[in-house]
Enzyme design. Structure first.
Site, mmCIF file in Angstrom:
data_model
loop_
_atom_site.group_PDB
_atom_site.id
_atom_site.type_symbol
_atom_site.label_atom_id
_atom_site.label_comp_id
_atom_site.label_asym_id
_atom_site.label_seq_id
_atom_site.Cartn_x
_atom_site.Cartn_y
_atom_site.Cartn_z
ATOM 1 N N ASN A 45 0.833 -1.211 0.000
ATOM 2 C CA ASN A 45 0.000 0.000 0.000
ATOM 3 C C ASN A 45 0.865 1.258 0.000
ATOM 4 O O ASN A 45 1.963 1.275 0.552
ATOM 5 C CB ASN A 45 -0.891 0.024 1.256
ATOM 6 C CG ASN A 45 -1.953 1.108 1.157
ATOM 7 O OD1 ASN A 45 -2.856 1.006 0.332
ATOM 8 N ND2 ASN A 45 -1.826 2.161 1.943
ATOM 9 N N ARG A 74 0.156 12.916 6.261
ATOM 10 C CA ARG A 74 1.137 13.868 6.800
ATOM 11 C C ARG A 74 1.909 13.221 7.948
ATOM 12 O O ARG A 74 1.415 12.272 8.581
ATOM 13 C CB ARG A 74 0.435 15.132 7.281
ATOM 14 C CG ARG A 74 -0.430 14.894 8.493
ATOM 15 C CD ARG A 74 -0.896 16.214 9.089
ATOM 16 N NE ARG A 74 -1.622 16.016 10.303
ATOM 17 C CZ ARG A 74 -2.940 16.178 10.430
ATOM 18 N NH1 ARG A 74 -3.674 16.540 9.397
ATOM 19 N NH2 ARG A 74 -3.509 15.999 11.601
ATOM 20 N N TRP A 82 -2.098 8.343 9.630
ATOM 21 C CA TRP A 82 -3.052 7.624 8.760
ATOM 22 C C TRP A 82 -4.356 7.544 9.520
ATOM 23 O O TRP A 82 -4.421 7.058 10.640
ATOM 24 C CB TRP A 82 -2.530 6.288 8.279
ATOM 25 C CG TRP A 82 -1.922 5.344 9.269
ATOM 26 C CD1 TRP A 82 -2.463 4.906 10.440
ATOM 27 C CD2 TRP A 82 -0.635 4.710 9.158
ATOM 28 N NE1 TRP A 82 -1.614 4.037 11.057
ATOM 29 C CE2 TRP A 82 -0.489 3.888 10.300
ATOM 30 C CE3 TRP A 82 0.391 4.716 8.215
ATOM 31 C CZ2 TRP A 82 0.644 3.112 10.513
ATOM 32 C CZ3 TRP A 82 1.508 3.942 8.432
ATOM 33 C CH2 TRP A 82 1.623 3.160 9.571
ATOM 34 N N GLU A 139 -1.633 1.113 -5.172
ATOM 35 C CA GLU A 139 -1.888 2.319 -5.961
ATOM 36 C C GLU A 139 -0.852 2.523 -7.066
ATOM 37 O O GLU A 139 -1.143 3.153 -8.089
ATOM 38 C CB GLU A 139 -1.910 3.549 -5.051
ATOM 39 C CG GLU A 139 -3.103 3.652 -4.116
ATOM 40 C CD GLU A 139 -3.040 2.765 -2.882
ATOM 41 O OE1 GLU A 139 -2.047 2.030 -2.715
ATOM 42 O OE2 GLU A 139 -3.999 2.795 -2.084
ATOM 43 N N ASP A 197 -5.513 22.062 8.505
ATOM 44 C CA ASP A 197 -5.827 21.009 7.536
ATOM 45 C C ASP A 197 -6.540 21.516 6.283
ATOM 46 O O ASP A 197 -6.894 22.685 6.182
ATOM 47 C CB ASP A 197 -6.670 19.927 8.226
ATOM 48 C CG ASP A 197 -6.202 18.545 7.838
ATOM 49 O OD1 ASP A 197 -6.035 18.310 6.632
ATOM 50 O OD2 ASP A 197 -5.979 17.722 8.737
#
Ligand SMILES: Cc1cc2nc3c(=O)[nH]c(=O)nc-3n(C[C@H](O)[C@H](O)[C@H](O)COP(=O)(O)O)c2cc1C
Length: 596
Positions: free
Chosen positions: A164, A169, A182, A228, A277
């Site tokens: 994965n 961040r 995560w 990905e 954020d």
């Protein structure tokens, strides 16, 4: 694709600027321009000390850059994915040849693991592997420290079968430790639980830079268990090049600028945050796993990549648009009658989705709403509006708003409950909250309403409640005009709403705010979709009320802590202005986007 090839979009900043606020503030302003550039900071400093490694920000600066990074049109990639999904067994020879070509594209998805990689030109181990060699930024004044903001975080399942990468961040706790943000719903968090159950340390590697397509892949909401990086090979039509890390078994892109290798002990958690954020609000402090740094490797001449998130529009607008286009065919597999969708960046992606469908039976929109709210990261979406195939293009925001308000009928609203993004600050409980679905596929009956001028309406409202400070009406030519009411929050919005029913002849949808908005629709949508939980904040009665205010412990009995806005630091903006670095954007635009 490398920086050299994106040269025409790059603006070089020679002026020495500090990694603490100065560099990110300039990138923040750049991203709000009409034609933003990639910024290359040649001389990053910290308290006057110069770093050897330059900083690049806004690598996904605009739509043109994104097209160049993907090396082809997003629509073309989406069409290719759609063809693959719809592929039927070939019958004739020419069909077989065509099918072979398509399947060949799949072969490209398998990464090649090579031996000598440019990302391992310099290898720093032990004491030499120290995070302070990197120009890591502190983006916002109230941030808990410095954060790596464009790291591709590579992990593997305990049995090694699932790989994965996600972009999460990473807070710098000290020179050897990073906070791994995560979020609970994300793939790496699931893998982390396997290690926790087994009581084993989990290897983690972070790649920064290299081909920017890897960075985008790390943000792509691929289904769990699918690596990905396979998407990289599909998009590029060639296999990605990975290399095994020096001190663990993970594989990272061979062309990464910087790789940080290490591990985390699932028993060790440390407070992470605050952090300004992408919602435009800070995320509050919370424990997250800790990564221990063992080895750092770099290219011969590495560049440090970072992004700034905060109030929109920012770089994630362009990254998110690519995701939106490329994932449409995949979304259609669970919602076949979905024609198109848009996730406007001022709805910070999961706060607002517009869906165009071809409705064929009553409840069709409801069916798709439920399917979206159950699928992967789409399940974070708080507010979904459905329009029919005759609606204007979804990104023609003025026309689509008119259409929605002319097709809005309170009877066709669904308010439900589901999971919300871990970043959502307004849900009644953390992680679970209200969902609003509006079926605007049919023309609304509409009711007669007598529009008053803003000035007169304000006076009438003020007579009912003294705390109202300002009002502005929008879309008064539609069947459902909106009146935005700003008030001094000493009581619940609901109390004013009840009084306003006396003016129902002149009102239809009222939205309450208590923040210093400049009454521009772009930021109003940002604020209100952020601040509401549909189960608590929407009232469908003689008129419709939406409480878009910041919630308060005492006034609203809001049990959670309400976070502060992400705002710039005045002195830093002044310094950048005095250095002549703020140009190409008007004071009016800076005010509109709440930069000043
Ligand atoms: C600029 C940016 C920053 C992000 N930061 C985080 C983060 O700190 N934590 C997180 O869980 N997701 C973050 N995301 C979203 C994830 O990258 C995204 O959900 C991705 O699909 C996660 O991968 P996964 O499904 O493999 O976990 C960020 C996305 C962007 C564009």
């Amino acid at each position: 694709m490398n920086l050299q090839e994106l040269q025409k979009y790059i603006k070089i900043i020679d002026t020495p600027l500090d990694v603490n606020l100065e560099i990110p503030h300039l990138a923040y302003i750049e991203a709000k321009k009409k034609e933003p550039k990639i910024l290359y900071f040649k001389n990053p400093t910290q308290n006057g000390k110069k770093f050897d490694i330059p900083v690049v920000m806004n690598i996904f600066a605009n739509d043109e850059v994104v097209r160049d990074i993907f090396e082809r049109d997003l629509e073309e990639i989406a069409a290719e994915i759609e063809e693959l999904i719809k592929m039927k067994p070939p019958k004739t020879l020419s069909e077989k040849l065509k099918a072979f070509g398509k399947l060949f594209a799949i072969k490209n998805t398998i990464p090649k693991v090579i031996k000598d990689a440019e990302c391992q030109y310099h290898i720093y181990e032990g004491e030499a592997a120290t995070l302070d060699m990197l120009p890591i930024l502190k983006t916002w004044e109230l941030d808990g420290g410095k954060f790596i903001t464009m790291g591709q975080v590579y992990t593997k399942s305990l049995d090694g079968n699932i790989r994965n990468v996600g972009m999460y961040r990473l807070q710098v706790y000290d020179n050897k430790r990073l906070g791994l943000h995560w979020q609970i719903h994300k793939d790496s968090a699931h893998l982390f639980w396997e290690y926790k159950k087994a009581g084993k340390k989990m290897p983690v590697s972070i790649a920064i830079g290299g081909d920017p397509l890897f960075t985008w892949c790390a943000t792509a909401p691929m289904p769990p268990r699918i690596f990905e990086v396979m998407l990289y090979g599909f998009i590029r039509r060639k296999n990605s090049r990975l290399v095994k890390c020096v001190s663990n078994d993970l594989e990272v892109p061979a062309d990464a600028d910087i790789v940080i290798e290490g591990w985390c002990d699932p028993e060790e958690m440390e407070i992470e945050g605050m952090f300004g954020d992408h919602t435009g609000y800070y995320t509050l402090k919370k424990p997250f796993p800790v990564m221990h740094v063992e080895t750092i490797t770099t290219k011969k001449e590495p560049v440090y990549y970072a992004t700034v998130v905060g109030k929109p529009p920012l770089e994630d607008k362009y990254m998110g648009y690519a995701t939106e286009r490329i994932f449409l065919p995949l979304l259609k597999t669970t919602a076949p009658d979905l024609i198109d969708y848009a996730m406007p960046e001022n709805g910070v992606f999961h706060n607002l989705i517009l869906c165009k469908i071809a409705p064929r039976y009553p409840g069709h929109s409801l069916q798709i709403m439920h399917s979206l709210w159950g699928v992967g990261q789409m399940s974070f979406v708080k507010h979904a509006i459905f329009v029919s195939e005759d609606a204007p293009p979804l990104r023609d925001y003025k026309k689509i708003t008119e259409y929605i308000l002319n097709h809005f009928d309170p009877e066709n609203i669904l308010i439900s409950k589901g999971i919300v993004d871990e970043l959502d600050h307004s849900s009644i409980k953390e992680l679970v909250g209200g969902k609003l679905g509006i079926d605007a596929t049919k023309e609304a009956k509409g009711i007669d309403i007598e529009i008053l001028e803003d000035k007169e309406l304000f006076e009438r409202i003020k007579e009912l409640d003294e705390s109202v400070e300002e009002i502005k009406q929008y879309m008064t030519h539609t069947k459902n005009p909106i009146c935005v009411i700003k008030y001094k929050k000493t009581k619940r919005a609901r109390e004013i709403f009840d009084k306003l029913k006396a003016l129902k002849k002149h009102l239809r949808i009222v939205v309450f705010i208590n923040t210093p908005e400049t009454f521009n629709p772009y930021m109003l949508i940002w604020r209100v979709t952020n601040n509401i939980d549909a189960l608590r904040d929407i009232w469908i009665e003689e008129i419709i009320g939406i409480d878009g205010t910041n919630k308060d412990k005492n006034i609203d009995e809001f049990d959670r802590e309400w976070p502060p806005d992400v705002d710039t630091t005045k002195e830093v903006i002044e310094k950048l202005k005095n250095l002549g670095l703020i140009e190409g954007i008007s004071e009016e635009e800076l005010r509109k986007y709440q930069v000043i």
